[in-house]
Design a protein around this motif. Structure first.
Motif, short mmCIF file in Angstrom:
data_model
loop_
_atom_site.label_atom_id
_atom_site.label_comp_id
_atom_site.label_asym_id
_atom_site.label_seq_id
_atom_site.Cartn_x
_atom_site.Cartn_y
_atom_site.Cartn_z
N ASN A 14 -87.41 30.03 5.74
CA ASN A 14 -87.29 28.58 5.67
C ASN A 14 -88.62 28.00 6.17
O ASN A 14 -88.99 28.18 7.33
CB ASN A 14 -86.11 28.15 6.55
N ASN A 15 -89.34 27.31 5.29
CA ASN A 15 -90.66 26.78 5.65
C ASN A 15 -90.59 25.77 6.79
O ASN A 15 -91.50 25.71 7.63
CB ASN A 15 -91.35 26.18 4.43
N ASN A 16 -89.53 24.98 6.85
CA ASN A 16 -89.39 24.04 7.96
C ASN A 16 -89.26 24.79 9.28
O ASN A 16 -89.82 24.38 10.29
CB ASN A 16 -88.18 23.13 7.75
N SER A 17 -88.52 25.88 9.27
CA SER A 17 -88.37 26.68 10.49
C SER A 17 -89.69 27.32 10.89
O SER A 17 -89.99 27.43 12.08
CB SER A 17 -87.31 27.77 10.28
N LEU A 18 -90.50 27.74 9.92
CA LEU A 18 -91.82 28.28 10.23
C LEU A 18 -92.69 27.23 10.90
O LEU A 18 -93.41 27.52 11.86
CB LEU A 18 -92.50 28.81 8.97
N ASP A 19 -92.61 25.99 10.41
CA ASP A 19 -93.38 24.90 11.01
C ASP A 19 -92.96 24.65 12.45
O ASP A 19 -93.80 24.48 13.34
CB ASP A 19 -93.22 23.61 10.19
N VAL A 20 -91.65 24.64 12.69
CA VAL A 20 -91.13 24.41 14.03
C VAL A 20 -91.51 25.56 14.96
O VAL A 20 -91.87 25.35 16.12
CB VAL A 20 -89.60 24.20 14.00
N LEU A 21 -91.44 26.79 14.45
CA LEU A 21 -91.84 27.95 15.25
C LEU A 21 -93.29 27.81 15.69
O LEU A 21 -93.61 28.02 16.86
CB LEU A 21 -91.66 29.23 14.44
N ALA A 22 -94.16 27.46 14.76
CA ALA A 22 -95.59 27.31 15.09
C ALA A 22 -95.79 26.20 16.13
O ALA A 22 -96.57 26.36 17.07
CB ALA A 22 -96.39 27.01 13.83
N LEU A 23 -95.08 25.11 15.97
CA LEU A 23 -95.21 24.00 16.91
C LEU A 23 -94.77 24.41 18.31
O LEU A 23 -95.47 24.16 19.30
CB LEU A 23 -94.38 22.81 16.42
N ASN A 24 -93.61 25.05 18.42
CA ASN A 24 -93.12 25.48 19.73
C ASN A 24 -94.02 26.55 20.34
O ASN A 24 -94.26 26.56 21.55
CB ASN A 24 -91.68 25.98 19.64
N TRP A 25 -94.51 27.45 19.51
CA TRP A 25 -95.36 28.53 20.01
C TRP A 25 -96.66 27.97 20.60
O TRP A 25 -97.14 28.44 21.63
CB TRP A 25 -95.66 29.51 18.87
N LYS A 26 -97.20 26.93 19.96
CA LYS A 26 -98.44 26.32 20.46
C LYS A 26 -98.22 25.61 21.80
O LYS A 26 -99.15 25.46 22.58
CB LYS A 26 -98.97 25.31 19.44
N ARG A 27 -97.00 25.18 22.06
CA ARG A 27 -96.70 24.44 23.31
C ARG A 27 -96.56 25.36 24.53
O ARG A 27 -96.59 24.89 25.66
CB ARG A 27 -95.42 23.64 23.14
N ALA A 28 -96.37 26.64 24.30
CA ALA A 28 -96.19 27.57 25.42
C ALA A 28 -97.47 27.68 26.22
O ALA A 28 -98.55 27.83 25.66
CB ALA A 28 -95.75 28.94 24.90
N GLU A 29 -97.33 27.60 27.53
CA GLU A 29 -98.49 27.69 28.43
C GLU A 29 -98.56 29.07 29.05
O GLU A 29 -97.55 29.75 29.20
CB GLU A 29 -98.35 26.65 29.54
N GLY A 30 -99.75 29.44 29.45
CA GLY A 30 -99.92 30.70 30.16
C GLY A 30 -99.99 31.91 29.25
O GLY A 30 -99.87 31.81 28.03
N VAL A 31 -100.20 33.03 29.89
CA VAL A 31 -100.31 34.30 29.17
C VAL A 31 -99.07 35.12 29.47
O VAL A 31 -98.61 35.19 30.60
CB VAL A 31 -101.57 35.07 29.62
N GLY A 32 -98.55 35.74 28.47
CA GLY A 32 -97.38 36.59 28.65
C GLY A 32 -96.73 36.86 27.32
O GLY A 32 -97.02 36.20 26.32
N ASN A 33 -95.87 37.83 27.31
CA ASN A 33 -95.13 38.15 26.10
C ASN A 33 -93.74 37.55 26.20
O ASN A 33 -93.06 37.70 27.21
CB ASN A 33 -95.02 39.66 25.91
N ASN A 34 -93.34 36.88 25.16
CA ASN A 34 -92.01 36.31 25.13
C ASN A 34 -91.47 36.41 23.71
O ASN A 34 -92.13 36.95 22.82
CB ASN A 34 -92.03 34.86 25.63
N GLN A 35 -90.29 35.90 23.51
CA GLN A 35 -89.64 36.02 22.21
C GLN A 35 -90.44 35.33 21.10
O GLN A 35 -90.55 35.86 19.99
CB GLN A 35 -88.24 35.44 22.29
N LEU A 36 -91.01 34.18 21.38
CA LEU A 36 -91.81 33.49 20.37
C LEU A 36 -93.05 34.30 20.01
O LEU A 36 -93.43 34.38 18.83
CB LEU A 36 -92.20 32.09 20.86
N ASP A 37 -93.69 34.90 21.02
CA ASP A 37 -94.85 35.75 20.76
C ASP A 37 -94.48 36.92 19.85
O ASP A 37 -95.24 37.29 18.96
CB ASP A 37 -95.43 36.31 22.06
N GLU A 38 -93.32 37.50 20.08
CA GLU A 38 -92.88 38.63 19.26
C GLU A 38 -92.66 38.22 17.80
O GLU A 38 -93.04 38.95 16.89
CB GLU A 38 -91.59 39.23 19.83
#
Length: 92
Positions: A14-38
Motif C-alpha cells: 500500500n503506497n500510502n502505508s509506505l509514505d507513513v512508514l517513511a514519515l514515522n521512521w524519519k521522526r525517530a531520534e537517536g541510534v538504535g535498532n527498532n521495529q521501524l528500522d527492521e
C-alpha cells in the motif's frame, strides 16, 4: 529514506502505508535498532534484490485502494507515531 519506484512498482504494498512508514521512521531520534528500522532495512534489501534480478513491473493489474487499505494505513500510522513518540521520550 530514498524513494524507490521499484518497491512501489511491484504492486504488493500500500503506497500510502509506505509514505507513513517513511514519515514515522524519519521522526525517530537517536541510534538504535527498532521495529521501524527492521522494516525499512527489509524494504531496502528487497529493492536491491529487484534491481539485481531486473524483475519486470506488474502491468495491467488493478491496484486501486480499498477501504481496508485506508483503514490499515490509518491504523499503522497511529501505531507508528505512538511507537516513535514513546521511543523518543524514553531515549531522553
Amino acid at each position: 529514506m530514498k524513494e524507490s519506484a521499484n518497491i512501489r512498482d511491484i504492486g504488493v504494498f500500500n503506497n500510502n502505508s509506505l509514505d507513513v512508514l517513511a514519515l514515522n521512521w524519519k521522526r525517530a531520534e537517536g541510534v538504535g535498532n527498532n521495529q521501524l528500522d527492521e522494516v525499512v532495512s527489509w524494504l531496502a534489501s528487497l529493492d536491491n534484490f529487484i534491481q539485481s534480478k531486473k524483475l519486470p513491473k506488474l502491468d495491467g493489474i488493478n491496484l486501486s485502494n480499498t477501504l481496508t487499505d485506508y483503514y490499515n494505513t490509518f491504523e499503522g500510522a497511529g501505531y507508528g507515531a505512538l511507537y516513535v513518540l514513546a521511543r523518543n521520550v524514553f531515549k531522553r
